[in-house]
Motif scaffolding. Structure first.
Motif, mmCIF file in Angstrom:
data_model
loop_
_atom_site.group_PDB
_atom_site.id
_atom_site.type_symbol
_atom_site.label_atom_id
_atom_site.label_comp_id
_atom_site.label_asym_id
_atom_site.label_seq_id
_atom_site.Cartn_x
_atom_site.Cartn_y
_atom_site.Cartn_z
ATOM 1 N N HIS A 398 0.849 -1.191 0.000
ATOM 2 C CA HIS A 398 0.000 0.000 0.000
ATOM 3 C C HIS A 398 0.887 1.244 0.000
ATOM 4 O O HIS A 398 1.075 1.889 1.033
ATOM 5 N N THR A 399 1.464 1.543 -1.142
ATOM 6 C CA THR A 399 2.309 2.726 -1.240
ATOM 7 C C THR A 399 1.467 3.996 -1.165
ATOM 8 O O THR A 399 0.262 3.985 -1.438
ATOM 9 N N LEU A 400 2.118 5.090 -0.808
ATOM 10 C CA LEU A 400 1.446 6.373 -0.642
ATOM 11 C C LEU A 400 1.710 7.276 -1.830
ATOM 12 O O LEU A 400 2.735 7.155 -2.509
ATOM 13 N N GLY A 401 0.775 8.219 -2.086
ATOM 14 C CA GLY A 401 0.965 9.241 -3.094
ATOM 15 C C GLY A 401 1.409 10.542 -2.457
ATOM 16 O O GLY A 401 1.521 10.657 -1.232
ATOM 17 N N VAL A 402 1.658 11.555 -3.286
ATOM 18 C CA VAL A 402 2.144 12.831 -2.761
ATOM 19 C C VAL A 402 1.168 13.458 -1.775
ATOM 20 O O VAL A 402 1.571 14.175 -0.849
ATOM 21 N N GLU A 403 -0.129 13.156 -1.953
ATOM 22 C CA GLU A 403 -1.141 13.748 -1.088
ATOM 23 C C GLU A 403 -1.165 13.126 0.302
ATOM 24 O O GLU A 403 -1.822 13.644 1.218
ATOM 25 N N ASP A 404 -0.440 12.027 0.482
ATOM 26 C CA ASP A 404 -0.515 11.272 1.740
ATOM 27 C C ASP A 404 0.635 11.553 2.696
ATOM 28 O O ASP A 404 0.616 11.065 3.833
ATOM 29 N N LEU A 405 1.643 12.287 2.276
ATOM 30 C CA LEU A 405 2.823 12.467 3.121
ATOM 31 C C LEU A 405 2.528 13.369 4.305
ATOM 32 O O LEU A 405 1.813 14.368 4.185
ATOM 33 N N GLU A 406 3.108 13.001 5.465
ATOM 34 C CA GLU A 406 2.894 13.731 6.703
ATOM 35 C C GLU A 406 4.175 14.425 7.134
ATOM 36 O O GLU A 406 5.262 13.841 7.072
ATOM 37 N N GLU A 407 4.028 15.651 7.580
ATOM 38 C CA GLU A 407 5.181 16.427 8.024
ATOM 39 C C GLU A 407 5.890 15.716 9.172
ATOM 40 O O GLU A 407 5.252 15.209 10.095
ATOM 41 N N GLY A 408 7.230 15.643 9.065
ATOM 42 C CA GLY A 408 8.028 15.038 10.114
ATOM 43 C C GLY A 408 8.289 13.555 9.938
ATOM 44 O O GLY A 408 9.063 12.973 10.706
ATOM 45 N N ARG A 409 7.679 12.931 8.935
ATOM 46 C CA ARG A 409 7.899 11.505 8.716
ATOM 47 C C ARG A 409 8.864 11.277 7.548
ATOM 48 O O ARG A 409 8.988 12.118 6.653
ATOM 49 N N ASP A 410 9.527 10.133 7.565
ATOM 50 C CA ASP A 410 10.545 9.799 6.575
ATOM 51 C C ASP A 410 10.026 8.707 5.647
ATOM 52 O O ASP A 410 9.322 7.784 6.088
ATOM 53 N N TYR A 411 10.423 8.795 4.364
ATOM 54 C CA TYR A 411 9.864 7.912 3.352
ATOM 55 C C TYR A 411 10.931 7.447 2.371
ATOM 56 O O TYR A 411 11.874 8.175 2.050
ATOM 57 N N GLU A 412 10.745 6.250 1.861
ATOM 58 C CA GLU A 412 11.490 5.757 0.711
ATOM 59 C C GLU A 412 10.804 6.222 -0.559
ATOM 60 O O GLU A 412 9.568 6.258 -0.628
ATOM 61 N N VAL A 413 11.601 6.573 -1.580
ATOM 62 C CA VAL A 413 11.069 7.137 -2.818
ATOM 63 C C VAL A 413 11.038 6.072 -3.914
ATOM 64 O O VAL A 413 12.019 5.364 -4.141
ATOM 65 N N ILE A 414 9.898 5.991 -4.612
ATOM 66 C CA ILE A 414 9.723 5.100 -5.763
ATOM 67 C C ILE A 414 9.182 5.958 -6.903
ATOM 68 O O ILE A 414 8.278 6.774 -6.691
ATOM 69 N N ILE A 415 9.728 5.800 -8.118
ATOM 70 C CA ILE A 415 9.340 6.684 -9.213
ATOM 71 C C ILE A 415 8.900 5.904 -10.443
ATOM 72 O O ILE A 415 9.284 4.756 -10.651
ATOM 73 N N THR A 416 8.084 6.564 -11.249
ATOM 74 C CA THR A 416 7.783 6.139 -12.618
ATOM 75 C C THR A 416 8.113 7.337 -13.504
ATOM 76 O O THR A 416 7.640 8.446 -13.252
ATOM 77 N N SER A 417 8.948 7.109 -14.538
ATOM 78 C CA SER A 417 9.483 8.257 -15.276
ATOM 79 C C SER A 417 9.312 8.104 -16.774
ATOM 80 O O SER A 417 9.024 7.021 -17.287
ATOM 81 N N ARG A 418 9.550 9.193 -17.484
ATOM 82 C CA ARG A 418 9.482 9.206 -18.944
ATOM 83 C C ARG A 418 10.595 8.374 -19.586
ATOM 84 O O ARG A 418 10.525 8.059 -20.768
ATOM 85 N N SER A 419 11.606 8.026 -18.807
ATOM 86 C CA SER A 419 12.714 7.245 -19.349
ATOM 87 C C SER A 419 12.346 5.780 -19.528
ATOM 88 O O SER A 419 13.129 5.010 -20.078
ATOM 89 N N GLY A 420 11.154 5.378 -19.067
ATOM 90 C CA GLY A 420 10.744 3.985 -19.187
ATOM 91 C C GLY A 420 10.986 3.172 -17.940
ATOM 92 O O GLY A 420 10.996 1.944 -17.992
ATOM 93 N N PHE A 421 11.176 3.831 -16.804
ATOM 94 C CA PHE A 421 11.318 3.153 -15.518
ATOM 95 C C PHE A 421 9.972 3.215 -14.795
ATOM 96 O O PHE A 421 9.422 4.300 -14.598
ATOM 97 N N TYR A 422 9.478 2.062 -14.352
ATOM 98 C CA TYR A 422 8.157 1.991 -13.729
ATOM 99 C C TYR A 422 8.276 1.393 -12.330
ATOM 100 O O TYR A 422 8.889 0.350 -12.139
ATOM 101 N N ARG A 423 7.722 2.125 -11.364
ATOM 102 C CA ARG A 423 7.759 1.705 -9.963
ATOM 103 C C ARG A 423 9.210 1.344 -9.593
ATOM 104 O O ARG A 423 9.488 0.306 -9.010
ATOM 105 N N TYR A 424 10.077 2.237 -9.924
ATOM 106 C CA TYR A 424 11.526 2.055 -9.809
ATOM 107 C C TYR A 424 11.977 2.464 -8.412
ATOM 108 O O TYR A 424 11.746 3.590 -7.960
#
Length: 593
Positions: A398-424
């Motif tokens: 259950h990954t979170l979107g940008v709207e779900d982030l809470e101030e003061g908490r730390d997160y791992e970043v996962i991206i989908t990009s125009r370069s052809g990387f999905y859930r990277y």
């Protein structure tokens, strides 16, 4: 950079070695006019990007989903798109269900095909214009595809937008004088005709005619031949120019290192400026030296000014005296680099602004500053599609979107990009420090793979760096840099710190006391993570000191797991008579020693 045979097979030439210097056109405006023209153009473009960003952050989730489905639709007929049913993905939940998390290895075969043949539609349907080079876990180079649109986003926000943000706080102070940058350009062209290397290096080469007219460093430093002492060239031409308005470096450590070099070498630098010479101790090829000497002229007036400045000493900030119009330093300077930024204040003083350049990686530009002197940056809604996993409660289902982030908490970043990387999985950790509109503002914390993991504790670079800074403070020493290796051959296992201190009598340092303080700081438990495991199986930490005369500089600390000091292998060496810099291979925390 260490290279593997596959990359060498794909490479047809070395651009920086083959491209001749581009002479300044006789029709080019004078420096003041050119700088003002460039400043106005940059600010105009940056203002437009700023307006777009201000609108986007008010509707971050909608913009993010628009970007995601645009990328999925455009790439539904690529091999990866067909395999993962892009054509039938209608919701974010569909996307998460159909597409697994990925790493670089999932795309390596596709990427090599594009690198070798330039094939379209294999990784992405967008035109790939460049491969950004980055080191892999063991130092092997990886090529990150960059499309034209990705390049526009990165260059627009790292260039025009940062000028606009700076101008909002400083007016038109950057419209004159010159810029000092330590950027250097080294990249190759693949058999496919696509360039391979740092994207910033390619951008520098594209603007080569303007560099000589607007920046201080000569062509021989920016497009340097191997073996050239570029630090001397950057320093010498920077201090000779009295009207530097802004300084741009990738990492703040580079500027700190240069200012320390100026402090140690000012007499040699001033003498060469006065006489129009290059000291024989400075390493460079004979043809490079000959070309420079043909253009260098004696400058006794500036040398006299510099000698008077330097003879007063370095107890007061030297940069505002060298360059009275210096306004801003633009650099990666927050997070783990914050202690180095603080040390730099000894040279630049309290009044020079810092523009923290945000969170970028080889895979793209992810955040940008929104005000000067603020280490926080705002995530870019139109750069990549973001997902996040909380570090304190990782739930990859259950990954979170940008709207779900809470101030003061730390997160791992996962991206989908125009370069052809999905859930990277970027393996980066960030902290949400607030919000701008509905978009999170953040600070970069550390690389999740840059940990020591002797007994499952996964101690991060941030922890180790804070310990090193505290040890230096308590010992009354000026830390240059440090490295750590977990000595798992010792029983019980222990941390071994290797320190370098600036202008210290290393022989007189009490190593037993240094080790005791280091161990005490590790055990203090004030660094987000405990040093001791539950069964208390760590031996006391030990500390070693690197002697000045060894000419060892430990830069951009990498944590090396399970290796004795004589087994730590550098993956990149810049070797000259002045200094030798070692960049260490990163060993993944999950790998065996």
């Amino acid at each position: 950079m260490a290279r593997d045979e596959r990359i060498d097979q794909l490479t047809i030439n070395d651009v920086h070695a083959e491209t001749a210097a581009v002479p300044t056109s006789a029709c080019m405006p004078d420096v003041a006019t050119l700088r003002r023209m460039m400043f106005e153009k940059q600010c105009e473009a940056g203002r437009a990007l700023g307006a777009q960003l201000e609108a986007d952050v008010q509707h971050a989730r909608e913009v993010q989903e628009e970007l995601l489905f645009e990328m999925l639709d455009a790439n539904k007929d690529t091999p990866f798109g067909r395999e993962h049913n892009f054509a039938n993905i209608k919701t974010v939940e569909d996307f998460k269900r159909e597409v697994p998390f990925t790493t670089y290895d999932d795309y390596a075969g596709y990427i090599y095909e594009v690198m070798e043949r330039g094939t379209r539609g294999v990784v992405t349907t967008e035109e790939i214009v460049h491969f950004n080079e980055t080191s892999g876990t063991m130092g092997n180079p990886k090529g990150i595809p960059y499309t034209k649109r990705m390049t526009e986003v990165l260059m627009g926000y790292s260039g025009a937008y940062t000028y606009y943000v700076t101008a909002q706080a400083t007016g038109d102070k950057l419209a004159g004088g010159r810029m000092f940058t330590m950027m250097e350009s080294h990249f190759n062209t693949l058999k496919s005709g696509i360039t391979f290397g740092s994207l910033s290096c390619k951008a520098i080469a594209d603007n080569r005619p303007f560099l000589a007219a607007t920046t201080t460093s000569p062509d021989e430093a920016v497009f340097a031949k191997p073996g050239t002492d570029t630090r001397y060239l950057h320093a010498r031409f920077a201090i000779e120019e009295p009207d530097i308005r802004d300084i741009s470096v990738v990492f703040i450590t580079g500027l700190l290192d240069l200012m320390r070099y100026i402090e140690d070498s000012w007499e040699l630098l001033v003498r060469d400026i006065e006489q129009g010479t290059i000291d024989s101790s400075i390493q460079m090829d004979a043809d490079v030296r000959t070309g420079l000497l043909a253009r260098i002229k004696p400058n006794p007036a500036r040398a006299a000014q510099l000698r008077a400045i330097f003879e007063r000493g370095f107890d007061e900030p030297i940069a505002p005296v060298l360059w009275p119009n210096l306004t801003v330093v633009r650099s990666v300077a927050g997070g783990g680099f914050a202690p180095y930024t603080q040390r730099l204040r000894r040279f630049i003083g309290p009044d020079v602004h810092i523009l923290y350049t945000g969170y970028s990686a080889s895979e793209g530009a992810f955040s940008v500053p929104f005000e000067i002197d603020n280490p926080a940056s705002v995530l870019l809604p139109r750069s990549v599609y973001f997902e996040f996993v909380p570090l304190d409660n990782p739930d990859y289902e259950h990954t979170l979107g940008v709207e779900d982030l809470e101030e003061g908490r730390d997160y791992e970043v996962i991206i989908t990009s125009r370069s052809g990387f999905y859930r990277y999985k970027m393996r980066d950790a960030i902290r949400c420090v607030g919000h701008k509109g509905t978009m999170p503002t953040m600070e970069f914390l550390f690389r999740l793979d840059q940990t020591v993991n002797m007994h499952g504790e996964k101690t991060t670079e941030m922890v180790l760096r804070k310990v090193a800074d505290k040890v230096a403070e308590r010992m009354g020493l000026d830390l240059v840099d440090f490295s750590v290796h977990p000595d798992v051959d010792h029983h019980p296992a222990r941390y071994e710190y290797l320190f370098e201190f600036f202008h210290a009598d290393h022989a007189s340092i009490d190593l037993a006391e240094l080790s005791r303080v280091t161990d005490e700081e590790l055990r203090a438990g004030n660094y987000d993570m405990d040093y001791m495991t539950a069964d208390g199986t760590f031996a006391p930490a030990v500390a070693r000191v690197l002697q000045d005369e060894t000419n060892l500089l430990w830069r951009d600390m990498r944590v090396v797991r399970g290796a004795a000091p004589n087994q730590i292998k550098p993956v990149h060496i810049i070797d000259n008579e002045q200094k030798r810099r070692f960049f260490f291979a990163l060993v993944d925390s999950e790998m065996e020693g």
